[in-house]
Scaffold this motif. Structure first.
Motif, PDB file in Angstrom:
ATOM      1  N   ASP A   1       0.799  -1.217   0.000  1.00 22.76           N
ATOM      2  CA  ASP A   1       0.000   0.000   0.000  1.00 22.76           C
ATOM      3  C   ASP A   1       0.835   1.271   0.000  1.00 22.76           C
ATOM      4  N   LEU A   2       2.167   1.126   0.075  1.00 23.87           N
ATOM      5  CA  LEU A   2       3.046   2.293   0.120  1.00 23.87           C
ATOM      6  C   LEU A   2       4.099   2.205  -0.986  1.00 23.87           C
ATOM      7  N   PRO A   3       4.555   3.361  -1.493  1.00 21.12           N
ATOM      8  CA  PRO A   3       5.619   3.329  -2.505  1.00 21.12           C
ATOM      9  C   PRO A   3       6.887   2.699  -1.932  1.00 21.12           C
ATOM     10  N   SER A   4       7.501   1.827  -2.716  1.00 28.80           N
ATOM     11  CA  SER A   4       8.748   1.208  -2.285  1.00 28.80           C
ATOM     12  C   SER A   4       9.539   0.789  -3.511  1.00 28.80           C
ATOM     13  N   CYS A   5      10.774   0.339  -3.282  1.00 33.73           N
ATOM     14  CA  CYS A   5      11.594  -0.156  -4.386  1.00 33.73           C
ATOM     15  C   CYS A   5      11.657  -1.677  -4.351  1.00 33.73           C
ATOM     16  N   GLY A   6      10.682  -2.292  -3.691  1.00 37.76           N
ATOM     17  CA  GLY A   6      10.689  -3.746  -3.595  1.00 37.76           C
ATOM     18  C   GLY A   6      11.711  -4.228  -2.585  1.00 37.76           C
ATOM     19  N   SER A   7      12.141  -5.453  -2.770  1.00 38.93           N
ATOM     20  CA  SER A   7      13.132  -6.030  -1.859  1.00 38.93           C
ATOM     21  C   SER A   7      14.459  -5.294  -2.019  1.00 38.93           C
ATOM     22  N   VAL A   8      14.949  -4.709  -0.935  1.00 44.24           N
ATOM     23  CA  VAL A   8      16.110  -3.814  -1.017  1.00 44.24           C
ATOM     24  C   VAL A   8      17.422  -4.587  -1.073  1.00 44.24           C
ATOM     25  N   PHE A   9      17.527  -5.664  -0.309  1.00 42.82           N
ATOM     26  CA  PHE A   9      18.800  -6.365  -0.159  1.00 42.82           C
ATOM     27  C   PHE A   9      18.713  -7.797  -0.675  1.00 42.82           C
ATOM     28  N   LYS A  10      19.833  -8.266  -1.189  1.00 40.69           N
ATOM     29  CA  LYS A  10      19.935  -9.667  -1.576  1.00 40.69           C
ATOM     30  C   LYS A  10      19.934 -10.538  -0.321  1.00 40.69           C
ATOM     31  N   ARG A  11      19.594 -11.787  -0.510  1.00 45.19           N
ATOM     32  CA  ARG A  11      19.581 -12.724   0.608  1.00 45.19           C
ATOM     33  C   ARG A  11      21.015 -13.146   0.924  1.00 45.19           C
ATOM     34  N   PRO A  12      21.528 -12.825   2.120  1.00 44.07           N
ATOM     35  CA  PRO A  12      22.892 -13.254   2.463  1.00 44.07           C
ATOM     36  C   PRO A  12      22.933 -14.766   2.667  1.00 44.07           C
ATOM     37  N   THR A  13      24.046 -15.374   2.305  1.00 47.60           N
ATOM     38  CA  THR A  13      24.169 -16.824   2.462  1.00 47.60           C
ATOM     39  C   THR A  13      23.952 -17.226   3.916  1.00 47.60           C
ATOM     40  N   GLY A  14      22.969 -18.098   4.110  1.00 43.15           N
ATOM     41  CA  GLY A  14      22.692 -18.602   5.450  1.00 43.15           C
ATOM     42  C   GLY A  14      21.772 -17.738   6.290  1.00 43.15           C
ATOM     43  N   TYR A  15      21.295 -16.636   5.722  1.00 48.55           N
ATOM     44  CA  TYR A  15      20.457 -15.703   6.483  1.00 48.55           C
ATOM     45  C   TYR A  15      19.295 -15.232   5.615  1.00 48.55           C
ATOM     46  N   PHE A  16      18.384 -14.496   6.253  1.00 50.79           N
ATOM     47  CA  PHE A  16      17.348 -13.750   5.551  1.00 50.79           C
ATOM     48  C   PHE A  16      17.529 -12.279   5.913  1.00 50.79           C
ATOM     49  N   ALA A  17      17.599 -11.424   4.895  1.00 48.66           N
ATOM     50  CA  ALA A  17      17.863 -10.008   5.136  1.00 48.66           C
ATOM     51  C   ALA A  17      16.817  -9.398   6.059  1.00 48.66           C
ATOM     52  N   GLY A  18      15.544  -9.688   5.807  1.00 53.84           N
ATOM     53  CA  GLY A  18      14.489  -9.106   6.619  1.00 53.84           C
ATOM     54  C   GLY A  18      14.601  -9.469   8.085  1.00 53.84           C
ATOM     55  N   LYS A  19      14.946 -10.726   8.373  1.00 54.89           N
ATOM     56  CA  LYS A  19      15.082 -11.153   9.772  1.00 54.89           C
ATOM     57  C   LYS A  19      16.263 -10.458  10.436  1.00 54.89           C
ATOM     58  N   LEU A  20      17.366 -10.319   9.733  1.00 56.38           N
ATOM     59  CA  LEU A  20      18.522  -9.615  10.299  1.00 56.38           C
ATOM     60  C   LEU A  20      18.159  -8.178  10.653  1.00 56.38           C
ATOM     61  N   ILE A  21      17.429  -7.531   9.747  1.00 54.40           N
ATOM     62  CA  ILE A  21      17.047  -6.138   9.979  1.00 54.40           C
ATOM     63  C   ILE A  21      16.071  -6.046  11.150  1.00 54.40           C
TER      64      ILE A  21
END
Length: 302
Positions: free
Chosen positions: A215-235
Motif C-alpha cells: 500500500d506504500l511506494p517502495s523499491c521492492g526487496s532492497v537487499f539480496k539474501r545473504p548466504t545462510g540468512y534472511f535479510a528481513g530477519k537480520l534487519i
C-alpha cells in the motif's frame, strides 16, 4: 542535443528535464535530460544509433520497480520501454516485449493454460527488468523459464541470446555484464490446468499481500539474501523496523522493504540503506548487499 533528438524523432514522445519521480515506484528521483518512450524495436535501435553518434549516454529502464534514481537525475538520454508491451502465445511459448509487465505475462500464460510463471504473478517489474535481474519469488526464478532473449547491444546490434548463454545467477544475468538492452523475451512453459494455475497465482498473491507493504511506494526487496540468512530477519533482529530518515522508513510490515511514508527523497532512501547496512554489520558481522539498482547522480551541493 535536445533539438537534435526531438526533431529527428517526431513520432517518439521525448520530454526534456523530466522528473523521474513520476515513473519510479518509490516516487523519488531527479530529472532526466531527455526522456524517450520508444514504441518499437526500430525506434530503440534508432535512438541508440543517434545517441552513439553524438556521444550521448543512454540509460534504459522498465517499470522502475526495483530501482532508485538519485536526486541529481540522469544525464543524457533515458529510455522507458513500457510502450513496448506486446505479449504473444505460440504453442508452449510466451513471447513478451521488454516493457510488458510480468503480472500481465503471467495472466496471459494462465489464460493459455501454460504453467511455470506462477511465481511471478505478483512481481511488479517489466519483462526487461526481470531478465536483467533474474527476478524471482517463492522458489521460482526467471532463469527457470526464459528460453531466449532479444537484445540490442550498446553498439547498436540486435542479437538473440539463448538460455545457455544468459549466464543467469542469483539476481544476475549476462545482460548486466554486457549492459545490453532487453527488447523481448521468450518463455518456454509447460501445459497445465488453467484453474490450478490460477489457484496457485491467487495463493502467492495473497501471501504477498499479507506480508509485504503493497500500500506504500517502495523499491521492492532492497537487499539480496545473504548466504545462510534472511535479510528481513537480520534487519528485524537489529531493531531497525520503523527506523526513518526524512520520509523513508524501514517497513513495519516487512523489514526487507523501505517505504516512502512522507515525501521521501532518493537521498532519504540511500541514507536508510546505509544505516541498515552499518547496524546489521556491527551486530551480526553480515554485509547486506543491495538488490535494488541505484543509478543517476547525487545532487551537487552549492
Amino acid at each position: 542535443m535536445t533539438v537534435n533528438f526531438i526533431t529527428q524523432f517526431p513520432n517518439v514522445t521525448i520530454l526534456t528535464d523530466e522528473p523521474l519521480s513520476k515513473y519510479t515506484n518509490t516516487k523519488t528521483g531527479g530529472p532526466a535530460d531527455l526522456l524517450a518512450f520508444p514504441a518499437s524495436v526500430d525506434e530503440v535501435q534508432a535512438l541508440m544509433t543517434v545517441a552513439n553518434a553524438n556521444d550521448v549516454p543512454v540509460t534504459v529502464i522498465g517499470n522502475a520497480s526495483n530501482l532508485i534514481v538519485r536526486d541529481g537525475g540522469i544525464r543524457g538520454l533515458v529510455m522507458i520501454l513500457t510502450r513496448m508491451a506486446t505479449i504473444k502465445v505460440s504453442g508452449h511459448q510466451v513471447i513478451a516485449d521488454a516493457g510488458a509487465s510480468m503480472i500481465e505475462v503471467t495472466k496471459r500464460a494462465q489464460a493459455a493454460s501454460l504453467s511455470g510463471l506462477e511465481f511471478a504473478a505478483g512481481i511488479p517489474g517489466s519483462v526487461g527488468g526481470a531478465i536483467f535481474m533474474n527476478a524471482g519469488a517463492y522458489g521460482g526464478e526467471t532463469s527457470d523459464v526464459a528460453d531466449s532473449v532479444l537484445v540490442l547491444t550498446r553498439q547498436g546490434e540486435i542479437k538473440t541470446i539463448t538460455r545457455d548463454d544468459l549466464n543467469f545467477g542469483y539476481r544476475h544475468s549476462r545482460v548486466q555484464d554486457k549492459n545490453d538492452v532487453v527488447l523481448s523475451a521468450t518463455y518456454l512453459l509447460q501445459p497445465g490446468d488453467g484453474q490450478e494455475i490460477q489457484a496457485k497465482m491467487d495463493d502467492l498473491n495473497a501471501r504477498r499481500a499479507a506480508r509485504q507493504p503493497l500500500d506504500l511506494p517502495s523499491c521492492g526487496s532492497v537487499f539480496k539474501r545473504p548466504t545462510g540468512y534472511f535479510a528481513g530477519k537480520l534487519i528485524h533482529d537489529a531493531g531497525l523496523q520503523g527506523h526513518q530518515i526524512g520520509g523513508a522508513q524501514v517497513s513495519m510490515k516487512h523489514a526487507g522493504f523501505i517505504v516512502n511514508v512522507d515525501h521521501a527523497t532518493a537521498t532519504d532512501y540511500l541514507n536508510v540503506i546505509h544505516h541498515v547496512q552499518t547496524v546489521v554489520f556491527e551486530k551480526f558481522n553480515v554485509h547486506l548487499e543491495n538488490e535494488v539498482r541505484i543509478i543517476g547522480e547525487s545532487v551537487k551541493e552549492d
